[in-house]
Write a protein that holds these residues in place. Structure first.
Motif, short mmCIF file in Angstrom:
data_model
loop_
_atom_site.label_atom_id
_atom_site.label_comp_id
_atom_site.label_asym_id
_atom_site.label_seq_id
_atom_site.Cartn_x
_atom_site.Cartn_y
_atom_site.Cartn_z
N SER A 1 63.33 61.83 -39.58
CA SER A 1 63.06 63.11 -40.23
C SER A 1 61.70 63.03 -40.90
O SER A 1 61.20 61.96 -41.22
CB SER A 1 64.15 63.44 -41.24
OG SER A 1 64.18 62.45 -42.25
N SER A 2 61.09 64.20 -41.10
CA SER A 2 59.79 64.23 -41.79
C SER A 2 60.05 64.46 -43.27
O SER A 2 60.88 65.28 -43.65
CB SER A 2 58.90 65.33 -41.23
OG SER A 2 59.55 66.57 -41.32
N ARG B 1 68.78 73.19 -43.95
CA ARG B 1 67.95 72.05 -44.39
C ARG B 1 68.40 70.70 -43.83
O ARG B 1 68.00 69.66 -44.33
CB ARG B 1 67.87 71.98 -45.92
CG ARG B 1 67.39 73.25 -46.57
CD ARG B 1 66.17 73.18 -47.46
NE ARG B 1 65.19 72.14 -47.31
CZ ARG B 1 64.08 72.24 -46.55
NH1 ARG B 1 63.86 73.30 -45.83
NH2 ARG B 1 63.22 71.25 -46.51
N PRO C 1 59.80 67.96 -36.83
CA PRO C 1 58.82 68.87 -37.43
C PRO C 1 59.01 69.02 -38.94
O PRO C 1 60.15 69.05 -39.42
CB PRO C 1 59.08 70.21 -36.74
CG PRO C 1 59.86 69.88 -35.52
CD PRO C 1 60.59 68.61 -35.78
N PRO C 2 57.91 69.15 -39.69
CA PRO C 2 58.00 69.23 -41.15
C PRO C 2 58.46 70.59 -41.68
O PRO C 2 58.98 70.67 -42.78
CB PRO C 2 56.58 68.92 -41.62
CG PRO C 2 55.72 69.33 -40.48
CD PRO C 2 56.52 69.07 -39.23
N ASN C 3 58.27 71.66 -40.92
CA ASN C 3 58.62 73.01 -41.39
C ASN C 3 59.51 73.74 -40.40
O ASN C 3 59.15 74.81 -39.90
CB ASN C 3 57.35 73.82 -41.65
CG ASN C 3 56.50 73.21 -42.72
OD1 ASN C 3 57.00 72.87 -43.79
ND2 ASN C 3 55.21 73.05 -42.44
N PRO C 4 60.70 73.21 -40.10
CA PRO C 4 61.57 73.89 -39.13
C PRO C 4 62.24 75.11 -39.77
O PRO C 4 62.30 75.25 -40.99
CB PRO C 4 62.61 72.83 -38.80
CG PRO C 4 62.69 72.00 -40.04
CD PRO C 4 61.30 71.99 -40.62
N THR C 5 62.72 76.00 -38.91
CA THR C 5 63.52 77.14 -39.37
C THR C 5 64.91 77.00 -38.77
O THR C 5 65.09 76.35 -37.72
CB THR C 5 62.89 78.48 -38.95
OG1 THR C 5 62.76 78.50 -37.53
CG2 THR C 5 61.52 78.68 -39.58
N ASP D 1 66.11 76.01 -34.99
CA ASP D 1 65.20 75.20 -34.17
C ASP D 1 65.99 74.08 -33.51
O ASP D 1 66.82 73.43 -34.15
CB ASP D 1 64.07 74.61 -35.02
CG ASP D 1 62.99 75.63 -35.36
OD1 ASP D 1 63.09 76.77 -34.87
OD2 ASP D 1 62.05 75.27 -36.09
N GLN E 1 58.65 70.03 -49.30
CA GLN E 1 59.50 70.59 -48.24
C GLN E 1 60.94 70.09 -48.33
O GLN E 1 61.76 70.42 -47.51
CB GLN E 1 58.94 70.22 -46.86
CG GLN E 1 57.56 70.75 -46.61
CD GLN E 1 57.52 72.26 -46.61
OE1 GLN E 1 58.39 72.92 -46.06
NE2 GLN E 1 56.51 72.83 -47.24
N GLN F 1 64.52 66.29 -45.69
CA GLN F 1 65.35 66.62 -44.54
C GLN F 1 66.08 65.38 -44.05
O GLN F 1 65.50 64.31 -43.96
CB GLN F 1 64.49 67.19 -43.42
CG GLN F 1 63.77 68.46 -43.79
CD GLN F 1 62.77 68.85 -42.71
OE1 GLN F 1 62.72 68.26 -41.65
NE2 GLN F 1 61.98 69.87 -43.01
N VAL G 1 58.02 65.60 -46.05
CA VAL G 1 56.77 66.22 -46.50
C VAL G 1 56.94 66.66 -47.95
O VAL G 1 57.92 67.33 -48.28
CB VAL G 1 56.43 67.44 -45.61
CG1 VAL G 1 55.17 68.12 -46.08
CG2 VAL G 1 56.29 67.00 -44.16
#
Length: 195
Positions: free
Chosen positions: A33-34, A70, A6-10, A13, A39, A42, A36
């Motif tokens: 890894s994405s 990150r 996923p591009p916006n993990p917290t 996750d 972002q 990662q 983006v």
């Protein structure tokens, strides 16, 4: 198959990938890894090193990725060690990462196995001559195709006329299966051809 993270993990996750097909050495399963824009870049951390992609290379393994600070922390739980008994009548056995191959010479013929097409840095295939007949009937080991080498660059097969155990360890940077032959017989010289 490619899984993109996923591009916006917290933080915290978690993603789990379980192989159920058992053929990871020959069917590519890639996790990437994405990247983006905005972002950050990662990375996936495996054995302390950072990668943009990894392969799932052990059959029936559980593979967990946990996002923290990150970075995706990768953890792999392979299935129990697979003891595989092969004989000359088995044909060309297609080995997988973490296989423990027990060679049993039931007839006066060679045993042949093929190293996996897809492997990660440090993946190991182990082999042992359980009846001590390797020097008489021999072992042939091959790479799946010409995308990797065995023993040295450009070499795709090797014959072993030794007894004992051996390891094949994958070097991903060089796409090379490094060999270690634990021959347990004392010889004045190892004969590699008819004399």
């Amino acid at each position: 198959t490619t899984f993109t993270l996923p591009p916006n993990p917290t933080d915290g996750d978690t993603i789990v990938i379980k192989d159920i097909g058992g053929n990871t050495g020959y069917n590519e399963i890639k996790v990437q890894s994405s990247n983006v824009p905005g972002q950050g870049n990662q990375k996936i951390v495996r054995f302390g090193n950072q990668f943009t992609e990894i392969l799932i290379s052990k059959p029936f393994s559980y593979n967990m990725l946990i996002f923290s600070n990150r970075l995706w922390q990768f953890w792999e739980a392979g299935n129990e060690e697979r003891g595989i008994r092969i004989e000359p009548s088995s044909g060309k056995y297609r080995a997988q990462a973490a296989d423990f191959i027990m060679r049993h010479y039931t007839t006066a013929e060679k045993i042949t196995f093929v190293l996996p097409k897809y492997a990660n840095q440090g993946d190991i295939v182990k082999s042992v001559d359980i009846d001590g007949l390797g020097p008489l009937y021999h072992l042939d080991v091959e790479t799946f195709d010409e995308s990797s080498s065995l023993g040295k660059q450009g070499q795709h097969s090797m014959e072993f006329r030794t007894t004992g155990d051996g390891f094949f360890v994958y070097n991903a940077t060089e796409k090379l299966w490094v060999t270690w032959d634990g021959d347990n017989k004392t010889r004045l010289r190892v004969i590699r051809a008819n004399v």
